[in-house]
Design a protein around this motif. Structure first.
Motif, mmCIF file in Angstrom:
data_model
loop_
_atom_site.group_PDB
_atom_site.id
_atom_site.type_symbol
_atom_site.label_atom_id
_atom_site.label_comp_id
_atom_site.label_asym_id
_atom_site.label_seq_id
_atom_site.Cartn_x
_atom_site.Cartn_y
_atom_site.Cartn_z
ATOM 1 N N LEU A 91 0.860 -1.160 -0.081
ATOM 2 C CA LEU A 91 0.116 -0.198 0.144
ATOM 3 C C LEU A 91 0.968 1.274 0.030
ATOM 4 O O LEU A 91 0.676 2.174 -0.822
ATOM 5 C CB LEU A 91 -0.900 -0.001 1.155
ATOM 6 N N VAL A 92 1.841 1.268 0.935
ATOM 7 C CA VAL A 92 2.752 2.566 1.026
ATOM 8 C C VAL A 92 3.434 2.772 -0.150
ATOM 9 O O VAL A 92 3.621 3.803 -0.908
ATOM 10 C CB VAL A 92 3.551 2.425 2.122
ATOM 11 N N LEU A 93 3.803 1.766 -1.070
ATOM 12 C CA LEU A 93 4.528 1.678 -2.149
ATOM 13 C C LEU A 93 3.790 2.544 -3.059
ATOM 14 O O LEU A 93 4.225 3.084 -4.053
ATOM 15 C CB LEU A 93 4.876 0.466 -2.416
ATOM 16 N N GLN A 94 2.454 2.376 -3.173
ATOM 17 C CA GLN A 94 1.791 3.023 -4.134
ATOM 18 C C GLN A 94 1.688 4.564 -3.970
ATOM 19 O O GLN A 94 0.966 5.301 -4.877
ATOM 20 C CB GLN A 94 0.178 2.617 -4.009
ATOM 21 N N ALA A 95 2.444 5.275 -3.116
ATOM 22 C CA ALA A 95 2.562 6.620 -3.240
ATOM 23 C C ALA A 95 3.440 7.012 -4.497
ATOM 24 O O ALA A 95 3.425 8.202 -5.043
ATOM 25 C CB ALA A 95 3.302 7.091 -1.951
ATOM 26 N N GLN A 96 4.086 5.810 -5.232
ATOM 27 C CA GLN A 96 4.645 6.227 -6.331
ATOM 28 C C GLN A 96 3.720 6.793 -7.304
ATOM 29 O O GLN A 96 4.238 7.670 -8.280
ATOM 30 C CB GLN A 96 5.467 4.831 -6.836
ATOM 31 N N VAL A 97 2.340 6.520 -7.386
ATOM 32 C CA VAL A 97 1.446 7.103 -8.304
ATOM 33 C C VAL A 97 1.428 8.653 -8.122
ATOM 34 O O VAL A 97 1.284 9.458 -9.005
ATOM 35 C CB VAL A 97 0.103 6.643 -7.895
ATOM 36 N N ILE A 98 1.340 9.175 -6.936
ATOM 37 C CA ILE A 98 1.454 10.494 -6.795
ATOM 38 C C ILE A 98 2.835 11.107 -7.254
ATOM 39 O O ILE A 98 2.913 12.311 -7.778
ATOM 40 C CB ILE A 98 1.197 10.832 -5.288
ATOM 41 N N PHE A 99 3.881 10.425 -6.715
ATOM 42 C CA PHE A 99 5.069 11.087 -7.290
ATOM 43 C C PHE A 99 5.365 11.124 -8.904
ATOM 44 O O PHE A 99 5.744 12.093 -9.292
ATOM 45 C CB PHE A 99 6.332 10.258 -6.735
ATOM 46 N N THR A 100 4.901 9.987 -9.347
ATOM 47 C CA THR A 100 5.029 9.900 -10.778
ATOM 48 C C THR A 100 4.329 10.967 -11.419
ATOM 49 O O THR A 100 4.767 11.578 -12.323
ATOM 50 C CB THR A 100 4.486 8.383 -11.119
ATOM 51 N N VAL A 101 3.024 11.125 -11.087
ATOM 52 C CA VAL A 101 2.342 12.335 -11.740
ATOM 53 C C VAL A 101 2.683 13.556 -11.574
ATOM 54 O O VAL A 101 2.759 14.370 -12.322
ATOM 55 C CB VAL A 101 0.840 12.035 -11.451
ATOM 56 N N VAL A 102 3.203 13.721 -10.395
ATOM 57 C CA VAL A 102 3.738 15.242 -10.051
ATOM 58 C C VAL A 102 4.843 15.363 -10.774
ATOM 59 O O VAL A 102 5.253 16.828 -11.413
ATOM 60 C CB VAL A 102 3.892 15.336 -8.489
ATOM 61 N N ILE A 103 5.722 14.516 -10.685
ATOM 62 C CA ILE A 103 7.133 14.604 -11.419
ATOM 63 C C ILE A 103 6.819 14.543 -12.858
ATOM 64 O O ILE A 103 7.744 15.449 -13.445
ATOM 65 C CB ILE A 103 8.248 13.456 -11.111
ATOM 66 N N ALA A 104 6.019 13.812 -13.506
ATOM 67 C CA ALA A 104 5.930 13.912 -14.978
ATOM 68 C C ALA A 104 5.261 15.171 -15.208
ATOM 69 O O ALA A 104 5.495 15.722 -16.569
ATOM 70 C CB ALA A 104 4.936 12.955 -15.313
ATOM 71 N N ALA A 105 4.355 16.015 -14.538
ATOM 72 C CA ALA A 105 3.686 17.090 -14.844
ATOM 73 C C ALA A 105 4.859 18.124 -15.033
ATOM 74 O O ALA A 105 4.851 19.174 -15.755
ATOM 75 C CB ALA A 105 2.545 17.510 -14.034
ATOM 76 N N GLY A 106 5.590 18.026 -13.829
ATOM 77 C CA GLY A 106 6.778 19.301 -13.740
ATOM 78 C C GLY A 106 8.012 19.195 -14.824
ATOM 79 O O GLY A 106 8.300 20.275 -15.461
ATOM 80 N N VAL A 107 8.363 17.827 -15.065
ATOM 81 C CA VAL A 107 9.479 17.540 -15.750
ATOM 82 C C VAL A 107 9.070 17.467 -17.289
ATOM 83 O O VAL A 107 9.638 18.034 -18.290
ATOM 84 C CB VAL A 107 10.394 16.403 -15.412
ATOM 85 N N LEU A 108 8.098 16.360 -17.536
ATOM 86 C CA LEU A 108 7.541 16.440 -19.002
ATOM 87 C C LEU A 108 6.453 16.846 -19.499
ATOM 88 O O LEU A 108 6.117 17.000 -20.726
ATOM 89 C CB LEU A 108 7.377 14.683 -19.122
ATOM 90 N N ARG A 109 5.911 17.920 -18.748
ATOM 91 C CA ARG A 109 4.886 18.849 -18.955
ATOM 92 C C ARG A 109 3.754 17.806 -19.346
ATOM 93 O O ARG A 109 2.859 18.272 -20.456
ATOM 94 C CB ARG A 109 5.176 19.785 -20.150
ATOM 95 N N GLU A 110 3.282 16.687 -18.976
ATOM 96 C CA GLU A 110 2.226 16.100 -19.235
ATOM 97 C C GLU A 110 1.357 16.363 -17.902
ATOM 98 O O GLU A 110 1.324 15.798 -17.119
ATOM 99 C CB GLU A 110 2.621 14.459 -19.018
ATOM 100 N N ARG A 111 0.375 17.053 -18.406
ATOM 101 C CA ARG A 111 -0.681 17.356 -17.387
ATOM 102 C C ARG A 111 -1.913 16.271 -17.371
ATOM 103 O O ARG A 111 -2.193 16.001 -18.468
ATOM 104 C CB ARG A 111 -1.509 18.951 -18.079
ATOM 105 N N PRO A 112 -1.995 15.996 -16.191
ATOM 106 C CA PRO A 112 -3.117 15.049 -15.787
ATOM 107 C C PRO A 112 -4.403 15.569 -16.156
ATOM 108 O O PRO A 112 -4.634 16.612 -15.951
ATOM 109 C CB PRO A 112 -2.856 14.524 -14.483
ATOM 110 N N THR A 113 -5.496 14.781 -16.755
ATOM 111 C CA THR A 113 -6.796 15.247 -16.860
ATOM 112 C C THR A 113 -7.558 15.328 -15.352
ATOM 113 O O THR A 113 -6.990 14.721 -14.489
ATOM 114 C CB THR A 113 -7.516 14.209 -17.631
#
Length: 297
Positions: A91-113
């Motif tokens: 369960l705790v490892l699924q914090a990666q979902v938040i980390f991934t989306v936030v980092i991707a938005a900042g670094v790759l400019r991939e805005r989540p819907t």
């Protein structure tokens, strides 16, 4: 994501959910970092002789392996050894979902819907429900190590996405080259040569089957598919599927090792499933992100 990609993402969640019970059973009596080194030796050999090198710079391949494999699993196995229960670790490892989306938005400019943001938020609430219900007696060091594993995984996801590699298996195999030697060296340093030798001597059929599963199905098949999906879909469309891993992990622990989930686990798992369904709602055509430009070499 296409229906085929959705089916593949669900398969990955199933393989990874079962993986926590498999690791817990197989690692008994074996130092965690030694177990990690053995796992990735099987990932690399003989596949590295058969799978072509990915079309990405060596530095990118090495960084993916450093964060997605060595960092994530080194910290996760250390967390388990420090007292983190396997179900809660899933369960705790699924914090990666938040980390991934936030980092991707900042670094790759991939805005989540909006649906993806809401779904991830709902899934996170479910994660907190389960964590609060089970985590009262978890050592702080174990929790921090597991969160570090989640962060490392999130960074690795973004690096994999940015690499532009279409074939996930090649990236999985070749990036794994950076794992076995450092993991073995850390085990010798932290556990001592005597403990490492004793661990090698105590390897039985359960450890062998566990290593084959974690290397063959969880790493080669699971990460091969996962990296392929990241290569052709926005990160925010792929990673919410991994919120299915904890419910699978809890159910498998219930069925296979008689670890009966409590009320918080059942309620939280249901909320996490709801979050996945919300996050995976199709976006309007005009809201779909444009394809990611080729990553610079």
């Amino acid at each position: 994501m296409s229906p085929r990609d959705c089916s593949l993402a669900a398969l990955v969640a199933l393989l990874w959910g079962l993986n926590f019970v498999v690791i817990d059973v197989g690692m008994a009596g074996v130092p965690p970092l030694l177990f990690l080194a053995l796992r990735f030796v099987l990932v690399v050999l003989p596949a590295v002789l058969l799978v072509p090198r990915p079309a990405a710079p060596w530095r990118t391949v090495a960084l993916v392996g450093l964060f997605m494999s060595l960092g994530q699993f080194g910290l996760l196995y250390a967390s388990l050894a420090a007292g983190m229960p396997p179900g809660l670790a899933a369960l705790v490892l699924q914090a990666q979902v938040i980390f991934t989306v936030v980092i991707a938005a900042g670094v790759l400019r991939e805005r989540p819907t909006l649906a993806q943001v809401l779904g991830i938020g709902v899934g996170t609430v479910g994660l907190l429900v389960v964590g609060l219900g089970r985590g009262g007696h978890v050592p702080a060091a174990a929790l921090l190590l597991c969160l570090g594993a989640a962060l490392s995984w999130g960074v690795g996801n973004v690096l994999s996405r940015a690499s532009g590699v279409a074939g996930g298996l090649s990236l999985t195999v070749w990036s794994a080259l950076v794992v076995p030697v450092p993991a073995l060296a850390l085990s010798l340093l932290l556990d001592g040569p005597d403990v490492v030798l004793a661990g090698l001597g105590s390897l039985g059929w359960q450890a062998a089957l566990s290593t084959v599963y974690t290397a063959g199905l969880a790493s080669l098949v699971g990460y091969g598919i996962f990296n392929t999906l990241l290569g052709r879909n926005p990160a925010a469309a792929v990673v919410p599927w991994i919120l299915l891993v904890p419910p699978v992990a809890m159910l498998s622990a219930w069925l296979l090792v008689d670890e009966v989930p409590g009320a918080a686990e059942l309620v939280g798992g249901a909320v996490m499933l709801l979050g996945v369904l919300v996050a995976l709602r199709p976006a309007p055509v005009e809201a779909v992100d444009r394809p990611l430009a080729a990553a610079p070499h």
